[in-house]
Design a protein around this motif. Structure first.
Motif, mmCIF file in Angstrom:
data_model
loop_
_atom_site.group_PDB
_atom_site.id
_atom_site.type_symbol
_atom_site.label_atom_id
_atom_site.label_comp_id
_atom_site.label_asym_id
_atom_site.label_seq_id
_atom_site.Cartn_x
_atom_site.Cartn_y
_atom_site.Cartn_z
ATOM 1 N N THR A 141 4.563 -4.946 4.143
ATOM 2 C CA THR A 141 5.588 -4.483 3.198
ATOM 3 C C THR A 141 5.528 -2.986 2.929
ATOM 4 O OG1 THR A 141 4.094 -5.166 1.432
ATOM 5 C CG2 THR A 141 5.881 -6.679 2.003
ATOM 6 N N ASP A 142 4.605 -2.274 3.585
ATOM 7 C CA ASP A 142 4.438 -0.846 3.291
ATOM 8 C C ASP A 142 5.653 -0.019 3.699
ATOM 9 O OD1 ASP A 142 1.996 -1.786 2.595
ATOM 10 O OD2 ASP A 142 0.880 -0.828 4.226
ATOM 11 N N ARG A 143 6.476 -0.570 4.583
ATOM 12 C CA ARG A 143 7.669 0.174 5.002
ATOM 13 C C ARG A 143 8.761 0.153 3.930
ATOM 14 N NH1 ARG A 143 6.296 -2.974 9.118
ATOM 15 N NH2 ARG A 143 5.573 -2.050 11.083
ATOM 16 N N THR A 144 8.690 -0.839 3.016
ATOM 17 C CA THR A 144 9.796 -1.061 2.078
ATOM 18 C C THR A 144 10.180 0.186 1.267
ATOM 19 O OG1 THR A 144 9.197 -3.382 2.002
ATOM 20 C CG2 THR A 144 10.662 -2.595 0.258
ATOM 21 N N PRO A 145 9.229 0.914 0.673
ATOM 22 C CA PRO A 145 9.646 2.122 -0.069
ATOM 23 C C PRO A 145 10.375 3.123 0.835
ATOM 24 C CG PRO A 145 7.351 1.569 -0.531
ATOM 25 C CD PRO A 145 7.780 0.672 0.582
ATOM 26 N N TYR A 146 9.941 3.216 2.078
ATOM 27 C CA TYR A 146 10.613 4.116 3.026
ATOM 28 C C TYR A 146 12.013 3.605 3.360
ATOM 29 C CZ TYR A 146 6.175 6.510 3.518
ATOM 30 O OH TYR A 146 5.038 7.218 3.255
ATOM 31 N N HIS A 147 12.142 2.280 3.491
ATOM 32 C CA HIS A 147 13.470 1.689 3.710
ATOM 33 C C HIS A 147 14.399 2.044 2.558
ATOM 34 C CE1 HIS A 147 11.866 -1.731 6.526
ATOM 35 N NE2 HIS A 147 12.109 -0.601 7.180
ATOM 36 N N THR A 148 13.883 1.858 1.327
ATOM 37 C CA THR A 148 14.701 2.138 0.142
ATOM 38 C C THR A 148 15.130 3.608 0.130
ATOM 39 O OG1 THR A 148 13.349 0.479 -0.964
ATOM 40 C CG2 THR A 148 14.778 1.820 -2.364
ATOM 41 N N ASP A 149 14.169 4.503 0.362
ATOM 42 C CA ASP A 149 14.488 5.939 0.427
ATOM 43 C C ASP A 149 15.555 6.220 1.474
ATOM 44 O OD1 ASP A 149 12.757 6.631 -1.508
ATOM 45 O OD2 ASP A 149 11.258 7.575 -0.177
ATOM 46 N N TYR A 150 15.354 5.629 2.649
ATOM 47 C CA TYR A 150 16.264 5.899 3.765
ATOM 48 C C TYR A 150 17.684 5.498 3.397
ATOM 49 C CZ TYR A 150 17.999 6.256 8.535
ATOM 50 O OH TYR A 150 18.703 6.621 9.646
ATOM 51 N N MET A 151 17.823 4.301 2.824
ATOM 52 C CA MET A 151 19.159 3.820 2.485
ATOM 53 C C MET A 151 19.758 4.624 1.328
ATOM 54 S SD MET A 151 20.208 1.750 4.670
ATOM 55 C CE MET A 151 19.429 1.033 6.122
ATOM 56 N N ARG A 152 18.913 5.005 0.347
ATOM 57 C CA ARG A 152 19.407 5.847 -0.752
ATOM 58 C C ARG A 152 20.024 7.125 -0.201
ATOM 59 N NH1 ARG A 152 15.112 4.765 -4.972
ATOM 60 N NH2 ARG A 152 16.073 3.085 -6.187
ATOM 61 N N GLN A 153 19.364 7.684 0.811
ATOM 62 C CA GLN A 153 19.870 8.939 1.385
ATOM 63 C C GLN A 153 21.110 8.748 2.249
ATOM 64 O OE1 GLN A 153 17.088 11.428 3.593
ATOM 65 N NE2 GLN A 153 15.447 10.793 2.193
ATOM 66 N N HIS A 154 21.106 7.674 3.073
ATOM 67 C CA HIS A 154 22.133 7.574 4.114
ATOM 68 C C HIS A 154 23.322 6.684 3.774
ATOM 69 C CE1 HIS A 154 18.633 9.102 6.315
ATOM 70 N NE2 HIS A 154 19.507 9.629 7.166
ATOM 71 N N LEU A 155 23.097 5.666 2.942
ATOM 72 C CA LEU A 155 24.176 4.711 2.704
ATOM 73 C C LEU A 155 25.066 5.238 1.579
ATOM 74 C CD1 LEU A 155 24.583 1.928 4.155
ATOM 75 C CD2 LEU A 155 23.610 0.870 2.128
ATOM 76 N N ARG A 156 26.252 5.738 1.950
ATOM 77 C CA ARG A 156 27.161 6.277 0.937
ATOM 78 C C ARG A 156 27.738 5.140 0.090
ATOM 79 N NH1 ARG A 156 31.093 7.879 4.162
ATOM 80 N NH2 ARG A 156 29.906 7.557 6.084
ATOM 81 N N TYR A 175 0.847 -1.187 0.000
ATOM 82 C CA TYR A 175 0.000 0.000 0.000
ATOM 83 C C TYR A 175 0.880 1.234 0.000
ATOM 84 C CZ TYR A 175 -3.891 -3.040 1.273
ATOM 85 O OH TYR A 175 -4.840 -4.014 1.279
ATOM 86 N N SER A 176 0.444 2.243 -0.720
ATOM 87 C CA SER A 176 1.140 3.524 -0.680
ATOM 88 C C SER A 176 0.538 4.329 0.468
ATOM 89 C CB SER A 176 0.945 4.243 -2.025
ATOM 90 O OG SER A 176 1.425 5.554 -1.927
ATOM 91 N N VAL A 177 1.252 4.393 1.585
ATOM 92 C CA VAL A 177 0.695 5.028 2.791
ATOM 93 C C VAL A 177 1.657 6.070 3.338
ATOM 94 C CG1 VAL A 177 -0.663 2.994 3.450
ATOM 95 C CG2 VAL A 177 1.698 3.247 4.289
ATOM 96 N N GLU A 178 1.119 6.936 4.191
ATOM 97 C CA GLU A 178 1.968 7.860 4.947
ATOM 98 C C GLU A 178 2.829 7.055 5.913
ATOM 99 O OE1 GLU A 178 1.880 11.600 5.146
ATOM 100 O OE2 GLU A 178 1.216 10.979 3.120
ATOM 101 N N LYS A 179 4.013 7.553 6.182
ATOM 102 C CA LYS A 179 4.909 6.925 7.155
ATOM 103 C C LYS A 179 4.178 6.717 8.489
ATOM 104 C CE LYS A 179 9.668 7.682 8.719
ATOM 105 N NZ LYS A 179 10.827 8.591 8.589
#
Lengths: 367, 367
Positions: free
Chosen positions: A30-45, A19-23
């Motif tokens: 699995t709704d957290r997965t897009p947020y996980h991906t975003d988080y790692m894109r931002q933080h994991l150099r 589901y596409s939901v607010e954080k």
């Protein structure tokens, strides 16, 4: 949670809907997965991404990688979060070598406030999900996988090598070799094997692990002493629980402890119950201030144990729902060299080899 | 304490010397005896003497009568004191049926002050000597004899009969019958037999009981699980310890528990000690958060156990002084049907019969 799986050029691809939901407004797992991906894109150099890949390969090699029920290991998100926390592959290993439960990691909170956090008491390892402070990323990591990782982390530092990352395939054995090995184990090995309907791997493995627990607990209650056990499945229609014990055949008598002789009523009850009973082999007599009696043992072999447990509910074998009827219909108990009958089935030879070897493949002699 | 023994017309007579001393000024263990005799002459009325004789006969029949080390039971003085206290044979049995340790009896003190008496903490039964308030007449009564008396006291009331007083002699068995019995015991029976020099019975039995304890404790430490044991002696030059266990042959491997994996230094020590060791059969591996390892077992049989324990002081077999060298020189370990070799020796057949029967002879089926 339903998902789609397909294979392209030998690569397995899973398409998992969410589901596409607010954080925080999670509607499915699995709704957290897009947020996980975003988080790692931002933080994991970029250089940390290499470290994360190295850690994943290491965990894969030592069988601790993967959140699927079959493995019960570290998820990709968990590995990446560990790298964010400890910065590098090697620093993660150095830190993990000293892990002492409960281990508590929270990227988003200053270290000082960690002691006041409510902790997940069931989990020896708590790694707070950076996109959801209420979630422990390590909640599904099983003890054996956690400690396997800790032990292998230490061992890589003591005895470095590439085999942790790329374990060699075990050399295949002939049926005769396996038979000989099974006969000379100095112990008894039992395979409780059965056929069942197909089901999603996570469901199947969840049921099989419950069954392993139910069966080994039954054995313990009935004086068999399982030393180790494992589950094998072809993930299709065949599965088996492998168990090793000092002996799978018990003596025909069983010493039963009675009450202290000083307790008059209990003693009288014990004597009345056992003195004339058909299944009393000998006694009662007195030993160290207590009454004891030798009773005929009803269950002498593993085959009898399984057969009786399916008939007699008092033995307390609770089979998991979705495997129960298949198990009842076609369970087979194979002992020692009889187990060679299962050879050749998908992944069975390797599972048996590893079970008989016991020592983790990554633990090699020191030179 | 030296004494003279002789036989007249089939009656054994002991002449035991003592010092003639003032009450309380005891110089040797037997100096109280004339005072005991005086005390009973004064206090034990004729009808109570009959009750005391009845109680002695009962205790003899159930093997709880006699203060000699071999028996470890109730002395004559103790029986007479019990009768003075409880008035009759039957009242003694009724009271003993309810004995709950520590039992404290003092004829010379009012009941109310008994709780403030210092108690003999090592003894479940304390009966103050009426001629010496510092002495417990029951100090040498062993637990098995005390509880045998309590249990038989109850049973006589439930299932009365003359066999408690005059137990029938067990019917003699042929060598073949014994051999068959020993082979079909569903357990293993071991006789650890040896020849030794003659000594005073009380000394011999003291040493033999210590040896029984030392040997069964050694067995427990080495994973043999003795279920029951006894001592036989012809009171001349031959004695044996009889032991019964589920199995007298252990598997060739032994699972050894290691430290929790979370303890890094202990884990490293365990791995270093066992990974390359010659006597490691398998592992180390991890089980329930701990390291474990399969070690080659050095001691597989009772024969090996005894032989090794005589060579290797680390096994901690402390043999009693006066039997130690005889035991070392000529101990034999006999298993199951080999034990028939001892048949025919003074009182051995009966001792073996009773050991194999386990149930006390006075405990008969209820009708």
């Amino acid at each position: 949670h339903p998902y789609l799986e397909f294979h392209i050029d030998g690569i397995r691809v899973n398409v998992v809907p969410c589901y596409s939901v607010e954080k925080g407004q999670w509607k499915s797992a699995t709704d957290r997965t897009p947020y996980h991906t975003d988080y790692m894109r931002q933080h994991l150099r970029p250089e940390m991404r290499l470290e994360a890949r190295l850690l994943k390969r290491f965990m894969k090699g030592i069988r601790s990688y993967g959140a699927e029920i079959r493995v019960g290991g570290f998820s990709g998100m968990l590995v990446e979060t560990l790298i964010l926390h400890y910065k590098s592959f090697l620093d993660t290993l150095v830190q993990a070598s000293n892990w002492n439960p409960v281990i508590f990691l929270d990227l988003e909170k200053p270290t000082s406030s960690q002691d006041s956090k409510p902790r997940d008491l069931h989990s020896p390892l708590v790694v707070i999900d950076p996109v959801d402070p209420n979630r422990n990323l390590a909640a599904a990591v099983r003890g054996d996988k956690l400690w396997g990782f800790v032990a292998a982390s230490r061992e890589l530092q003591n005895n470095p090598g590439t085999w942790y990352f790329f374990p060699p395939k075990p050399t295949p054995r002939t049926k005769a070799k396996f038979a000989k090995l099974l006969e000379h184990q100095n112990r008894d090995v039992v395979a409780i094997s059965f056929e069942h309907s197909r089901m999603v791997p996570d469901v199947l493995w969840g049921q099989l692990l419950k069954m392993e627990k139910a069966l080994t607990e039954l054995m313990i209650r009935q004086d068999f002493h399982p030393i180790k056990s494992t589950v094998w499945s072809d993930e299709g229609r065949s599965s088996a629980i492998l168990v090793e014990m000092d002996t799978s055949t018990l003596p025909g008598v069983q010493l039963r402890q009675g009450p202290p002789i000083s307790k008059m009523d209990d003693s009288q009850g014990f004597i009345n119950r056992h003195l004339n009973a058909n299944d009393t082999v000998r006694g009662p007599w007195m030993e160290d201030g207590r009454w004891v009696v030798d009773k005929k043992r009803r269950i002498l072999t593993m085959e009898q144990l399984v057969t009786m447990a399916l008939k007699d509910r008092k033995l307390g074998l609770a089979l998991p729902d979705q495997l129960s009827s298949s198990f009842r219909q076609n369970v087979k108990v194979l002992e020692n060299r009889q187990i060679v009958r299962l050879l050749g089935r998908e992944s069975f030879d390797q599972a048996l080899s590893e079970f008989l070897a016991a020592k983790p493949a990554w633990l090699k002699p020191h030179h």
